[in-house]
Write a protein that holds these residues in place. Structure first.
Motif, PDB file in Angstrom:
ATOM      1  N   LYS A 101       0.901  -1.199   0.034  1.00 18.70           N
ATOM      2  CA  LYS A 101       0.087   0.024   0.148  1.00 18.70           C
ATOM      3  C   LYS A 101       0.821   1.162  -0.135  1.00 18.70           C
ATOM      4  O   LYS A 101       1.855   1.286   0.797  1.00 18.70           O
ATOM      5  N   LYS A 102       0.652   2.237  -0.841  1.00 20.63           N
ATOM      6  CA  LYS A 102       1.410   3.379  -0.798  1.00 20.63           C
ATOM      7  C   LYS A 102       0.426   4.290  -0.281  1.00 20.63           C
ATOM      8  O   LYS A 102      -0.844   4.501  -0.311  1.00 20.63           O
ATOM      9  N   ASP A 103       1.068   5.253   0.684  1.00 19.05           N
ATOM     10  CA  ASP A 103       0.454   6.377   1.296  1.00 19.05           C
ATOM     11  C   ASP A 103      -0.004   7.599   0.224  1.00 19.05           C
ATOM     12  O   ASP A 103       1.009   7.833  -0.638  1.00 19.05           O
ATOM     13  N   ALA A 104      -1.109   8.101   0.504  1.00 18.30           N
ATOM     14  CA  ALA A 104      -1.479   9.057  -0.435  1.00 18.30           C
ATOM     15  C   ALA A 104      -0.792  10.519   0.078  1.00 18.30           C
ATOM     16  O   ALA A 104      -0.502  10.775   1.087  1.00 18.30           O
ATOM     17  N   LYS A 105      -0.198  11.162  -0.801  1.00 17.00           N
ATOM     18  CA  LYS A 105       0.577  12.375  -0.509  1.00 17.00           C
ATOM     19  C   LYS A 105      -0.330  13.475   0.014  1.00 17.00           C
ATOM     20  O   LYS A 105      -1.345  13.603  -0.536  1.00 17.00           O
ATOM     21  N   LYS A 106       0.152  14.176   1.004  1.00 20.95           N
ATOM     22  CA  LYS A 106      -0.648  15.169   1.453  1.00 20.95           C
ATOM     23  C   LYS A 106      -0.494  16.444   0.549  1.00 20.95           C
ATOM     24  O   LYS A 106       0.571  16.459  -0.111  1.00 20.95           O
ATOM     25  N   ALA A 107      -1.671  17.044   0.126  1.00 19.71           N
ATOM     26  CA  ALA A 107      -1.691  18.022  -0.838  1.00 19.71           C
ATOM     27  C   ALA A 107      -1.017  19.313  -0.106  1.00 19.71           C
ATOM     28  O   ALA A 107      -1.474  19.246   1.246  1.00 19.71           O
ATOM     29  N   CYS A 108      -0.316  20.159  -0.704  1.00 20.43           N
ATOM     30  CA  CYS A 108      -0.071  21.504  -0.122  1.00 20.43           C
ATOM     31  C   CYS A 108      -0.974  22.453   0.455  1.00 20.43           C
ATOM     32  O   CYS A 108      -2.009  22.640  -0.269  1.00 20.43           O
ATOM     33  N   TYR A 109      -0.960  22.776   1.734  1.00 22.51           N
ATOM     34  CA  TYR A 109      -2.227  23.754   2.009  1.00 22.51           C
ATOM     35  C   TYR A 109      -2.179  25.118   1.446  1.00 22.51           C
ATOM     36  O   TYR A 109      -3.390  25.219   1.035  1.00 22.51           O
ATOM     37  N   PHE A 110      -1.112  25.716   1.157  1.00 22.60           N
ATOM     38  CA  PHE A 110      -1.090  26.849   0.194  1.00 22.60           C
ATOM     39  C   PHE A 110      -1.426  26.690  -1.017  1.00 22.60           C
ATOM     40  O   PHE A 110      -2.133  27.513  -1.658  1.00 22.60           O
ATOM     41  N   CYS A 111      -0.878  25.606  -1.776  1.00 24.78           N
ATOM     42  CA  CYS A 111      -1.479  25.089  -3.274  1.00 24.78           C
ATOM     43  C   CYS A 111      -2.782  25.009  -3.427  1.00 24.78           C
ATOM     44  O   CYS A 111      -3.467  25.348  -4.404  1.00 24.78           O
ATOM     45  N   GLU A 112      -3.309  24.449  -2.368  1.00 25.92           N
ATOM     46  CA  GLU A 112      -4.983  24.117  -2.255  1.00 25.92           C
ATOM     47  C   GLU A 112      -5.666  25.598  -2.152  1.00 25.92           C
ATOM     48  O   GLU A 112      -6.701  25.732  -3.066  1.00 25.92           O
ATOM     49  N   LYS A 113      -5.078  26.300  -1.370  1.00 30.51           N
ATOM     50  CA  LYS A 113      -5.958  27.715  -1.288  1.00 30.51           C
ATOM     51  C   LYS A 113      -5.663  28.593  -2.527  1.00 30.51           C
ATOM     52  O   LYS A 113      -6.074  29.571  -2.374  1.00 30.51           O
ATOM     53  N   GLY A 114      -4.365  28.333  -3.192  1.00 31.81           N
ATOM     54  CA  GLY A 114      -3.914  29.117  -4.261  1.00 31.81           C
ATOM     55  C   GLY A 114      -3.344  30.701  -3.712  1.00 31.81           C
ATOM     56  O   GLY A 114      -3.579  31.483  -4.649  1.00 31.81           O
ATOM     57  N   LYS A 115      -2.768  30.449  -2.752  1.00 32.90           N
ATOM     58  CA  LYS A 115      -2.158  32.002  -2.172  1.00 32.90           C
ATOM     59  C   LYS A 115      -0.822  31.433  -1.394  1.00 32.90           C
ATOM     60  O   LYS A 115      -0.450  30.437  -1.107  1.00 32.90           O
ATOM     61  N   ASP A 116      -0.232  32.420  -1.360  1.00 32.37           N
ATOM     62  CA  ASP A 116       1.188  32.363  -0.600  1.00 32.37           C
ATOM     63  C   ASP A 116       0.977  32.711   0.945  1.00 32.37           C
ATOM     64  O   ASP A 116       0.468  33.491   1.265  1.00 32.37           O
ATOM     65  N   PRO A 117       2.127  32.246   1.705  1.00 35.41           N
ATOM     66  CA  PRO A 117       1.966  32.578   3.251  1.00 35.41           C
ATOM     67  C   PRO A 117       2.466  33.978   3.441  1.00 35.41           C
ATOM     68  O   PRO A 117       3.110  34.600   2.431  1.00 35.41           O
ATOM     69  N   SER A 118       1.798  34.879   4.310  1.00 35.14           N
ATOM     70  CA  SER A 118       2.121  36.346   4.306  1.00 35.14           C
ATOM     71  C   SER A 118       2.270  36.585   6.013  1.00 35.14           C
ATOM     72  O   SER A 118       1.613  35.965   6.712  1.00 35.14           O
ATOM     73  N   TYR A 119       3.162  37.303   6.296  1.00 33.69           N
ATOM     74  CA  TYR A 119       3.394  37.476   7.702  1.00 33.69           C
ATOM     75  C   TYR A 119       2.186  38.391   8.393  1.00 33.69           C
ATOM     76  O   TYR A 119       1.960  38.371   9.658  1.00 33.69           O
TER      77      TYR A 119
END
Length: 72
Positions: free
Chosen positions: A4-22
């Motif tokens: 069994k192969k583990d499903a890869k986690k999708a990137c939180y920011f790629c899913e939201k379509g934005k970049d992290p900001s301070y």
């Protein structure tokens, strides 16, 4: 025997379509440990591009006193 192969986690920011900001420091706090350290990619599931941006933005938020350096 089946492997069994583990499903890869999708990137939180790629899913939201934005970049992290301070400026969104509440969101950045999700990526800090209970001691205030930045959590690594393997645990959070963030892609390499966004992990680099994330660490830079966390450091900016710390300098502006929006996030703590240490939690004691």
């Amino acid at each position: 025997m089946e492997i069994k192969k583990d499903a890869k986690k999708a990137c939180y920011f790629c899913e939201k379509g934005k970049d992290p900001s301070y400026k969104e420091y509440e969101e950045l706090a999700k990526f800090l440990s209970e001691r205030g350290k930045i959590i690594g990619r393997r645990q959070t599931g963030v892609c390499a591009k966004h992990q680099r941006i994330l660490s830079r933005e966390i450091k900016r938020a710390r300098q502006l006193a929006l996030l703590p350096y240490l939690i004691i």
